[in-house]
Design a protein around this motif. Structure first.
Motif, PDB file in Angstrom:
ATOM      1  N   ARG A   1      -5.603  -9.062  -0.438  1.00 55.92           N
ATOM      2  CA  ARG A   1      -5.143  -8.161  -1.497  1.00 55.92           C
ATOM      3  C   ARG A   1      -6.303  -7.346  -2.051  1.00 55.92           C
ATOM      4  N   LEU A   2      -6.168  -6.024  -1.977  1.00 51.24           N
ATOM      5  CA  LEU A   2      -7.164  -5.138  -2.580  1.00 51.24           C
ATOM      6  C   LEU A   2      -6.586  -4.662  -3.903  1.00 51.24           C
ATOM      7  N   ARG A   3      -7.122  -5.210  -4.968  1.00 52.31           N
ATOM      8  CA  ARG A   3      -6.549  -4.950  -6.296  1.00 52.31           C
ATOM      9  C   ARG A   3      -6.700  -3.479  -6.706  1.00 52.31           C
ATOM     10  N   GLY A   4      -5.616  -2.946  -7.245  1.00 54.20           N
ATOM     11  CA  GLY A   4      -5.663  -1.592  -7.792  1.00 54.20           C
ATOM     12  C   GLY A   4      -5.828  -0.489  -6.766  1.00 54.20           C
ATOM     13  N   GLN A   5      -5.554  -0.788  -5.490  1.00 53.22           N
ATOM     14  CA  GLN A   5      -5.694   0.233  -4.448  1.00 53.22           C
ATOM     15  C   GLN A   5      -4.335   0.747  -3.986  1.00 53.22           C
ATOM     16  N   GLY A   6      -3.278   0.410  -4.756  1.00 54.28           N
ATOM     17  CA  GLY A   6      -1.931   0.827  -4.357  1.00 54.28           C
ATOM     18  C   GLY A   6      -1.461   2.061  -5.102  1.00 54.28           C
ATOM     19  N   ILE A   7      -0.211   2.010  -5.555  1.00 55.30           N
ATOM     20  CA  ILE A   7       0.450   3.175  -6.136  1.00 55.30           C
ATOM     21  C   ILE A   7       0.639   2.975  -7.640  1.00 55.30           C
ATOM     22  N   ASP A   8       0.463   4.054  -8.387  1.00 55.17           N
ATOM     23  CA  ASP A   8       0.659   3.993  -9.844  1.00 55.17           C
ATOM     24  C   ASP A   8       2.080   3.548 -10.163  1.00 55.17           C
ATOM     25  N   ARG A   9       2.204   2.661 -11.138  1.00 55.41           N
ATOM     26  CA  ARG A   9       3.540   2.233 -11.542  1.00 55.41           C
ATOM     27  C   ARG A   9       4.182   3.318 -12.390  1.00 55.41           C
ATOM     28  N   LEU A  10       5.461   3.525 -12.158  1.00 55.63           N
ATOM     29  CA  LEU A  10       6.198   4.590 -12.856  1.00 55.63           C
ATOM     30  C   LEU A  10       6.210   4.393 -14.360  1.00 55.63           C
ATOM     31  N   ASP A  11       6.186   3.139 -14.788  1.00 56.33           N
ATOM     32  CA  ASP A  11       6.304   2.875 -16.217  1.00 56.33           C
ATOM     33  C   ASP A  11       4.960   2.980 -16.925  1.00 56.33           C
ATOM     34  N   GLY A  12       3.932   3.403 -16.174  1.00 63.13           N
ATOM     35  CA  GLY A  12       2.624   3.553 -16.796  1.00 63.13           C
ATOM     36  C   GLY A  12       1.865   2.243 -16.902  1.00 63.13           C
ATOM     37  N   GLY A  13       2.345   1.211 -16.229  1.00 63.65           N
ATOM     38  CA  GLY A  13       1.722  -0.109 -16.310  1.00 63.65           C
ATOM     39  C   GLY A  13       0.606  -0.320 -15.313  1.00 63.65           C
ATOM     40  N   GLY A  14      -0.178   0.705 -15.028  1.00 63.80           N
ATOM     41  CA  GLY A  14      -1.322   0.553 -14.132  1.00 63.80           C
ATOM     42  C   GLY A  14      -0.964   0.784 -12.683  1.00 63.80           C
ATOM     43  N   ARG A  15      -1.904   0.421 -11.823  1.00 61.07           N
ATOM     44  CA  ARG A  15      -1.738   0.708 -10.410  1.00 61.07           C
ATOM     45  C   ARG A  15      -1.496  -0.570  -9.615  1.00 61.07           C
ATOM     46  N   GLY A  16      -0.649  -0.467  -8.611  1.00 62.10           N
ATOM     47  CA  GLY A  16      -0.354  -1.604  -7.755  1.00 62.10           C
ATOM     48  C   GLY A  16      -1.502  -1.910  -6.797  1.00 62.10           C
ATOM     49  N   ASP A  17      -1.324  -2.911  -5.952  1.00 62.24           N
ATOM     50  CA  ASP A  17      -2.365  -3.353  -5.021  1.00 62.24           C
ATOM     51  C   ASP A  17      -2.086  -2.849  -3.603  1.00 62.24           C
ATOM     52  N   HIS A  18      -3.096  -3.012  -2.763  1.00 63.55           N
ATOM     53  CA  HIS A  18      -2.939  -2.748  -1.333  1.00 63.55           C
ATOM     54  C   HIS A  18      -3.076  -4.097  -0.620  1.00 63.55           C
TER      55      HIS A  18
END
Ligand SMILES: [Zn+2]
Ligand SMILES: [Zn+2]
Length: 376
Positions: A309-326
């Motif tokens: 898991r690469l933390r914070g390397q995914g897609i922004d959450r629609l609700d503004g709750g940060g970025r997903g992982d890769h």
């Protein structure tokens, strides 16, 4: 001021069904509608609050987001979510209360017999690339739609005179005729049920009051949307007839697949092929993410199918709750024996021998092997 819980506003339970929510809203809307309570600020506030609650709870997607994230999950402009897509309350209102107050299409669309109708809602299917959906984008849609005729200002009349009562139905919009014992009412064919006709129709719109135009609309797509997401642009549908309210424009999104990435919500998924020696001894690699190259340590003894898991390397959450992982899933590759050099082949045989793993003899034919397996 703290916002009240939407379920509480409508006075329904968390598990209320669509019908229950609708009738709860209807009750409040009928009671507190500004037309019925002129000058009553409190009633107006209650009305708006209920309409907002209904707009969210009557929409499956929005309700799910609200249940998970509260008001944050469905915040409008400035809240990070669907900025720019104002879930304006009065459009929903006209859908549900059309028959009460004379909005809406069809029979309910007439008000005072002047042919006023709400414009139709329009749907636009928009396909986005994987990256556009992930990062958000701005695009210009060209929407053919009916707009109020500029020449007659929507009246349909060339000389500006108001329409006159239809002579065929006497302004009732229906003609009646007797058939045996029955009296049958039918929509008047001359005025199409409007009860009025324009005596001198406008040459531009032929009396309809609206003409087809192509409208360019700039749409801002927030980052994090996925296939099936539906954006509503309030009032961007067809114009209403004879001064009726406009319909809404729904933009329905479809996201094209990516060559290397897949996604699960805000998580990006990819695969990484490594060799057997790399899996056993460990290695360091660079993997592609949506945000560029990222280093990844593969520890010794990594097995096939293991996730990193690469933390914070995914897609922004629609609700503004940060970025997903890769998430990178490791695949241990088995090479095609035809691609192996002599030395590699010899080393593999030696390895199998040391480890005590019997392997197929190179000179042995298929028939010999089958025989050996069957008869020992
Ligand atoms: Zn016209
Ligand atoms: Zn008529």
């Amino acid at each position: 001021m703290a916002k009240r819980d939407y379920y509480e506003v409508l006075g329904v339970g968390k598990s209320a069904g669509a019908q229950e929510i609708k009738s709860a809203y209807r009750k409040i809307a009928v009671r507190d509608h500004p037309d019925k309570n002129p000058g009553n600020k409190e009633a107006e506030e209650r009305f708006k609050e209920a309409a907002e609650a209904y707009a969210v709870l009557s929409d499956g997607d929005k309700r799910a987001r609200y249940d998970r994230f509260g008001h944050q999950g469905v915040a409008g402009a400035g809240g990070g979510g669907f900025g720019g897509f104002d879930p304006t309350i009065f459009a929903d209102f006209s859908d549900i209360l059309g028959d009460f107050f004379g909005f809406g299409g069809g029979m309910g669309g007439r008000r005072g017999g002047n042919g006023m109708t709400r414009g139709a809602d329009l749907r636009y299917d928009l396909t986005l690339s994987f990256e556009e959906a992930a990062f958000g984008t701005e695009t210009t849609l060209r929407i053919p739609r009916l707009e109020t005729c500029g020449k007659c200002d929507g009246s349909g009349s060339a000389d500006g005179k108001p329409p006159i009562a239809c002579s065929a139905c006497g302004g009732r919009g229906q003609v009646r005729f007797t058939q045996g014992f029955f009296t049958v009412a039918r929509t008047c064919p001359q005025c199409q049920g409007e009860g009025r006709v324009v005596s001198d129709p406008c040459s531009e719109c032929r009396g309809e009051g609206r003409v087809e135009r192509e409208k360019s609309i700039v749409v801002k797509i927030p980052g994090g949307v996925d296939t099936g997401a539906r954006l509503r642009l309030t009032g961007e549908g067809e114009h209403g007839r004879r001064g009726g309210p406009p319909g809404d424009l729904y933009v329905v999104l479809q996201v094209r697949p990516h060559k290397h990435f897949r996604r699960d919500g805000s998580t990006v998924l990819s695969r990484l092929s490594i060799s057997y020696p790399q899996a056993v001894l460990g290695t360091g690699v660079e993997v592609d993410t949506l945000h560029g190259k990222a280093p990844l340590e593969i520890p010794p003894g990594t097995s096939h199918g293991r996730d990193f898991r690469l933390r914070g390397q995914g897609i922004d959450r629609l609700d503004g709750g940060g970025r997903g992982d890769h998430v990178v899933t490791v695949q241990v590759e088995v090479p095609n024996p035809r691609d192996l050099g002599d030395e590699e082949r010899q080393l593999l045989r030696r390895l199998a021998e040391i480890a005590g793993h019997p392997v197929r003899d190179e000179k042995e034919g298929v028939f010999d092997r089958v025989k050996k397996n069957l008869f020992g």
